[in-house]
Design a protein around this motif. Structure first.
Motif, PDB file in Angstrom:
ATOM      1  N   ILE A 195     -15.740  20.810  -7.863  1.00 42.33           N
ATOM      2  CA  ILE A 195     -15.071  20.187  -9.007  1.00 42.33           C
ATOM      3  C   ILE A 195     -15.804  20.585 -10.284  1.00 42.33           C
ATOM      4  CG2 ILE A 195     -14.311  18.029 -10.064  1.00 42.33           C
ATOM      5  CD1 ILE A 195     -14.575  16.715  -7.304  1.00 42.33           C
ATOM      6  N   MET A 196     -15.059  21.140 -11.234  1.00 42.77           N
ATOM      7  CA  MET A 196     -15.656  21.525 -12.511  1.00 42.77           C
ATOM      8  C   MET A 196     -14.760  21.053 -13.649  1.00 42.77           C
ATOM      9  SD  MET A 196     -17.325  25.146 -13.676  1.00 42.77           S
ATOM     10  CE  MET A 196     -15.849  26.150 -13.805  1.00 42.77           C
ATOM     11  N   ALA A 197     -15.306  20.197 -14.493  1.00 41.75           N
ATOM     12  CA  ALA A 197     -14.597  19.773 -15.697  1.00 41.75           C
ATOM     13  C   ALA A 197     -15.063  20.645 -16.852  1.00 41.75           C
ATOM     14  CB  ALA A 197     -14.866  18.299 -15.984  1.00 41.75           C
ATOM     15  N   ASP A 198     -14.164  20.961 -17.753  1.00 40.86           N
ATOM     16  CA  ASP A 198     -14.459  21.891 -18.842  1.00 40.86           C
ATOM     17  C   ASP A 198     -15.135  21.167 -20.008  1.00 40.86           C
ATOM     18  OD1 ASP A 198     -14.301  23.724 -21.025  1.00 40.86           O
ATOM     19  OD2 ASP A 198     -12.693  24.764 -20.012  1.00 40.86           O
ATOM     20  N   ASP A 199     -16.332  21.617 -20.364  1.00 41.19           N
ATOM     21  CA  ASP A 199     -17.093  21.048 -21.472  1.00 41.19           C
ATOM     22  C   ASP A 199     -17.600  19.640 -21.181  1.00 41.19           C
ATOM     23  OD1 ASP A 199     -16.769  23.361 -22.888  1.00 41.19           O
ATOM     24  OD2 ASP A 199     -15.274  22.584 -24.279  1.00 41.19           O
ATOM     25  N   LEU A 200     -17.668  19.262 -19.931  1.00 40.13           N
ATOM     26  CA  LEU A 200     -18.300  17.994 -19.567  1.00 40.13           C
ATOM     27  C   LEU A 200     -19.807  18.150 -19.706  1.00 40.13           C
ATOM     28  CD1 LEU A 200     -18.020  15.113 -18.367  1.00 40.13           C
ATOM     29  CD2 LEU A 200     -18.193  16.179 -16.096  1.00 40.13           C
ATOM     30  N   THR A 201     -20.483  17.135 -20.200  1.00 40.57           N
ATOM     31  CA  THR A 201     -21.918  17.242 -20.472  1.00 40.57           C
ATOM     32  C   THR A 201     -22.669  16.040 -19.913  1.00 40.57           C
ATOM     33  OG1 THR A 201     -23.527  17.648 -22.248  1.00 40.57           O
ATOM     34  CG2 THR A 201     -21.725  16.127 -22.745  1.00 40.57           C
ATOM     35  N   THR A 202     -23.953  16.226 -19.689  1.00 40.85           N
ATOM     36  CA  THR A 202     -24.753  15.159 -19.074  1.00 40.85           C
ATOM     37  C   THR A 202     -24.750  13.892 -19.920  1.00 40.85           C
ATOM     38  OG1 THR A 202     -26.768  16.020 -20.126  1.00 40.85           O
ATOM     39  CG2 THR A 202     -26.281  16.778 -17.894  1.00 40.85           C
ATOM     40  N   GLN A 203     -24.661  14.025 -21.253  1.00 45.10           N
ATOM     41  CA  GLN A 203     -24.697  12.846 -22.120  1.00 45.10           C
ATOM     42  C   GLN A 203     -23.512  11.917 -21.884  1.00 45.10           C
ATOM     43  OE1 GLN A 203     -25.108  16.229 -22.996  1.00 45.10           O
ATOM     44  NE2 GLN A 203     -25.098  16.165 -25.229  1.00 45.10           N
ATOM     45  N   ALA A 204     -22.425  12.461 -21.289  1.00 41.89           N
ATOM     46  CA  ALA A 204     -21.204  11.672 -21.080  1.00 41.89           C
ATOM     47  C   ALA A 204     -21.112  11.110 -19.671  1.00 41.89           C
ATOM     48  CB  ALA A 204     -19.981  12.542 -21.365  1.00 41.89           C
ATOM     49  N   ILE A 205     -22.146  11.288 -18.857  1.00 46.09           N
ATOM     50  CA  ILE A 205     -22.140  10.816 -17.471  1.00 46.09           C
ATOM     51  C   ILE A 205     -23.184   9.730 -17.319  1.00 46.09           C
ATOM     52  CG2 ILE A 205     -22.554  11.489 -15.073  1.00 46.09           C
ATOM     53  CD1 ILE A 205     -21.557  14.288 -15.809  1.00 46.09           C
ATOM     54  N   SER A 206     -22.760   8.555 -16.913  1.00 51.87           N
ATOM     55  CA  SER A 206     -23.685   7.423 -16.888  1.00 51.87           C
ATOM     56  C   SER A 206     -24.795   7.593 -15.862  1.00 51.87           C
ATOM     57  CB  SER A 206     -22.932   6.105 -16.669  1.00 51.87           C
ATOM     58  OG  SER A 206     -21.987   6.190 -15.627  1.00 51.87           O
ATOM     59  N   ALA A 207     -24.584   8.408 -14.824  1.00 49.30           N
ATOM     60  CA  ALA A 207     -25.648   8.660 -13.852  1.00 49.30           C
ATOM     61  C   ALA A 207     -26.857   9.320 -14.504  1.00 49.30           C
ATOM     62  CB  ALA A 207     -25.125   9.535 -12.710  1.00 49.30           C
ATOM     63  N   TYR A 208     -26.641   9.997 -15.619  1.00 53.55           N
ATOM     64  CA  TYR A 208     -27.735  10.638 -16.346  1.00 53.55           C
ATOM     65  C   TYR A 208     -28.339   9.719 -17.407  1.00 53.55           C
ATOM     66  CZ  TYR A 208     -26.853  15.251 -14.295  1.00 53.55           C
ATOM     67  OH  TYR A 208     -26.728  16.310 -13.424  1.00 53.55           O
ATOM     68  N   GLY A 209     -27.823   8.521 -17.552  1.00 51.97           N
ATOM     69  CA  GLY A 209     -28.315   7.621 -18.586  1.00 51.97           C
ATOM     70  C   GLY A 209     -27.713   7.979 -19.929  1.00 51.97           C
ATOM     71  N   GLY A 210     -28.426   7.710 -21.005  1.00 57.92           N
ATOM     72  CA  GLY A 210     -27.947   8.081 -22.330  1.00 57.92           C
ATOM     73  C   GLY A 210     -27.300   6.933 -23.066  1.00 57.92           C
ATOM     74  N   ILE A 211     -26.881   7.210 -24.292  1.00 55.80           N
ATOM     75  CA  ILE A 211     -26.459   6.155 -25.207  1.00 55.80           C
ATOM     76  C   ILE A 211     -25.060   5.625 -24.928  1.00 55.80           C
ATOM     77  CG2 ILE A 211     -27.988   6.955 -27.037  1.00 55.80           C
ATOM     78  CD1 ILE A 211     -25.616   8.300 -28.388  1.00 55.80           C
ATOM     79  N   TYR A 212     -24.267   6.315 -24.091  1.00 58.65           N
ATOM     80  CA  TYR A 212     -22.899   5.860 -23.828  1.00 58.65           C
ATOM     81  C   TYR A 212     -22.747   5.202 -22.461  1.00 58.65           C
ATOM     82  CZ  TYR A 212     -22.404   9.560 -27.353  1.00 58.65           C
ATOM     83  OH  TYR A 212     -22.553  10.361 -28.451  1.00 58.65           O
ATOM     84  N   LYS A 213     -23.815   5.122 -21.691  1.00 59.62           N
ATOM     85  CA  LYS A 213     -23.684   4.750 -20.277  1.00 59.62           C
ATOM     86  C   LYS A 213     -23.104   3.361 -20.070  1.00 59.62           C
ATOM     87  CE  LYS A 213     -28.513   3.234 -19.710  1.00 59.62           C
ATOM     88  NZ  LYS A 213     -28.246   1.806 -19.453  1.00 59.62           N
ATOM     89  N   ASP A 214     -23.367   2.437 -20.974  1.00 59.19           N
ATOM     90  CA  ASP A 214     -22.833   1.078 -20.820  1.00 59.19           C
ATOM     91  C   ASP A 214     -21.468   0.915 -21.476  1.00 59.19           C
ATOM     92  OD1 ASP A 214     -25.111   0.195 -19.411  1.00 59.19           O
ATOM     93  OD2 ASP A 214     -26.191  -0.125 -21.301  1.00 59.19           O
ATOM     94  N   ILE A 215     -21.205   1.695 -22.507  1.00 56.75           N
ATOM     95  CA  ILE A 215     -19.929   1.612 -23.220  1.00 56.75           C
ATOM     96  C   ILE A 215     -18.846   2.396 -22.488  1.00 56.75           C
ATOM     97  CG2 ILE A 215     -18.731   2.106 -25.394  1.00 56.75           C
ATOM     98  CD1 ILE A 215     -21.448   1.914 -26.786  1.00 56.75           C
ATOM     99  N   ALA A 216     -19.206   3.583 -22.017  1.00 54.18           N
ATOM    100  CA  ALA A 216     -18.232   4.478 -21.378  1.00 54.18           C
ATOM    101  C   ALA A 216     -18.787   4.978 -20.042  1.00 54.18           C
ATOM    102  CB  ALA A 216     -17.919   5.649 -22.305  1.00 54.18           C
TER     103      ALA A 216
END
Length: 549
Positions: free
Chosen positions: A48-69
């Motif tokens: 499975i490959m999504a185009d332009d998906l990035t680690t910042q947008a995946i909650s498994a990687y943590g980051g500033i959006y993990k609780d909101i999105a």
């Protein structure tokens, strides 16, 4: 005939012959049973490959959006498998990355260097799906292809075939086994429908399967499903730590692009096109904002207010597209669970590279910098991979093909520059595993005005050389400066580090056959290899509008 033979043979000889025939029949039956069992044991593969998906947008990687999105379904893969922290792209742009993944080779070996004027992928060369097909796997491709030539090695395929094969989010046109078909609905949902229909109805159940599932989302122009269009209207999304990067010490590289929050267009901001505009006039209106002297924002806003306004609209649309990807990955995982396929199926989730979500004030990708270089990557395979495991070794996208083949037990004589990382999936890092990677980006200046550059990334440092019409080196200490704000190339304390990294860089260039002169590199950038599709008026008009003085 056998009856007459038995009459002529002594009784003991007849008995012996009968025993021999019976033994051969039993051995043949046993061999067939063993072959059937071996086929049953060969794992299924879903890539499975999504185009332009990035680690910042995946909650498994943590980051500033993990609780909101959050991305709970993508996280299911990480929780049940291995999350990779350092999977890196050899050329961070869509088409070249896909070519590297398919061939296990760098751009200079597979011949696909860039998107714009990069031509079509050479479909006469070996790709890993062909090997799966030749070794008894049922194979399929659904979603984005973006390589120009017809996919090879797939029993069936259905890929986006409009807008230069970028595809459209709504009511898209797909090439279905050679014929264009227009579908009604939202592309992310449709792509999953095709995949599940094939798994349920059309694949040969007596074969293991290898499915390539490649979503258009969340690629620009970031159009959410209708149900998610207003999801975060009442929320102010947080800003990345480097949102207001001033590019000090990097003025000619990071500071000289057309991919900042100032370069988001009217179309990106979803402003309605005035009635009556057509052709180039419509394109000129929609893409206003893409140039340095064009700013899109409501009247009365300050520069800082306008920058934040553009970011908020951009990030909410992007993350809403990711939410649909996450929903649909959940549909695939649920199907496997409900049909007893989970334990014997390898699930890979990745992207074609990383992406900027306001980091350094950017959108898009291309740079050797971390946000675009790092690919999200996780693997779930219950028979091999320990749930909840994490890997921090350097892996590159040319390593995917040999790894998938080894997981399937397929041996090949095809030459690949990548190495299988199956040992890493088992929790074992070979002593000789390469903990440095080589990077090279060639495209200039269209799109986004990012200088061609090559470099080396180790676990501690990034060294890059920007070379097209400048001669600039950059060095970053990733332990002390993970955000890559401080270019240390002229710091005397790092002179020894620079010398060592340049030596390693030269070694990698020779290893991968890319030790050419700067003049030869510039020739690749300047070369017009053609278009990914036969240019239609719309595509030509977009390029004309965005590149005219």
């Amino acid at each position: 005939m056998i009856h007459h033979l038995f009459k002529k043979l002594p009784r003991l000889a007849a008995v012996a012959l009968s025993a021999t025939l019976l033994s051969c029949a039993l051995k043949a039956k046993e061999k067939k049973a063993e072959e059937t069992a071996a086929v049953a044991e060969r794992p299924n593969i879903i890539y499975i490959m999504a185009d332009d998906l990035t680690t910042q947008a995946i909650s498994a990687y943590g980051g500033i959006y993990k609780d909101i999105a959050p991305t709970p379904n993508i996280d299911r893969i990480a929780e049940a498998g291995m999350l990779f922290q350092d999977v890196l792209c050899t050329n961070a742009i869509c088409g070249p990355s896909r070519a590297a993944i398919l061939t296990g080779k760098y751009s200079n070996e597979n011949g696909y260097y860039k998107n714009e004027s990069g031509g079509k992928f050479d479909d006469s060369q070996w790709t890993f799906p062909q090997e799966f097909q030749n070794n008894g796997y049922a194979t399929s491709l659904f979603g984005k292809w973006h390589l120009g030539t017809e996919p090879q090695g797939f029993d069936v395929f259905k890929y986006h075939n409009s807008a230069g094969q970028q595809g459209h989010y709504w009511d898209p046109i797909f090439n279905e086994n050679g014929e264009d078909v227009k579908e009604e609905g939202y592309a992310t949902n449709l792509t999953t429908d095709f995949a599940l229909n094939w798994l349920e109805r059309d694949r040969k159940s007596d074969k293991p399967f290898m499915m390539v599932l490649q979503y258009k989302a969340p690629h620009r122009p970031w159009e959410p499903d209708h149900k998610y269009e207003t999801l975060w209207d009442d929320v102010e999304m947080p800003y990345p730590a480097t949102f207001n990067d001033d590019y000090e010490g990097r003025e000619l590289t990071a500071g000289d692009t057309e991919m900042t929050m100032q370069h988001l267009s009217r179309r990106d901001m979803k402003l309605p096109t005035p009635d009556g505009l057509k052709g180039k006039d419509k394109i000129a209106w929609d893409f206003y904002g893409a140039k340095n002297d064009e700013i899109v924002q409501p009247e009365g806003m300050s520069a800082e207010e306008g920058k934040k306004w553009r970011y908020q609209r951009y990030i909410k649309d992007y993350l809403a597209c990711v939410k649909s990807v996450d929903d649909n990955i959940g549909r695939v995982l649920d199907y496997l669970d409900q049909n007893g396929l989970t334990d014997n199926t390898v699930i890979v989730l990745t992207s074609d590279q990383g992406f900027y979500l306001g980091d350094h004030g950017f959108f898009d990708k291309r740079f050797i910098y971390e946000e675009s270089l790092r690919m999200p990557f996780m693997v779930k395979y219950p028979k091999m991979v320990k749930p909840g495991s994490v890997n921090t070794d350097i892996v590159t996208n040319i390593d995917f093909a040999p790894t998938l083949l080894e997981l399937a037990g397929i041996q090949t004589d095809a030459e690949m520059q990548g190495e299988s990382f199956v040992p890493l999936l088992k929790g074992e890092t070979p002593a000789d595993w390469e903990q440095a990677m080589y990077y090279h980006y060639y495209e200039w200046p269209y799109w986004h005005h990012v200088q061609p550059h090559y470099g080396i990334r180790t676990q501690k440092y990034t060294l890059a050389h920007f070379y097209y019409n400048i001669d600039v080196w950059e060095l970053y200490d990733l332990e002390k400066d993970p955000n890559q704000l401080n270019n240390l190339i002229d710091d005397p304390q790092y002179a020894g580090v620079v010398a060592d990294l340049k030596e390693q860089l030269n070694r990698l260039q020779k290893k991968y056959g890319d030790d050419r002169s700067l003049a030869e590199f510039r020739e690749i950038t300047d070369a017009d290899f053609g278009s990914i599709v036969d240019r239609d008026d719309e595509e030509t008009s977009v390029q004309d509008v965005l590149t005219k003085d």
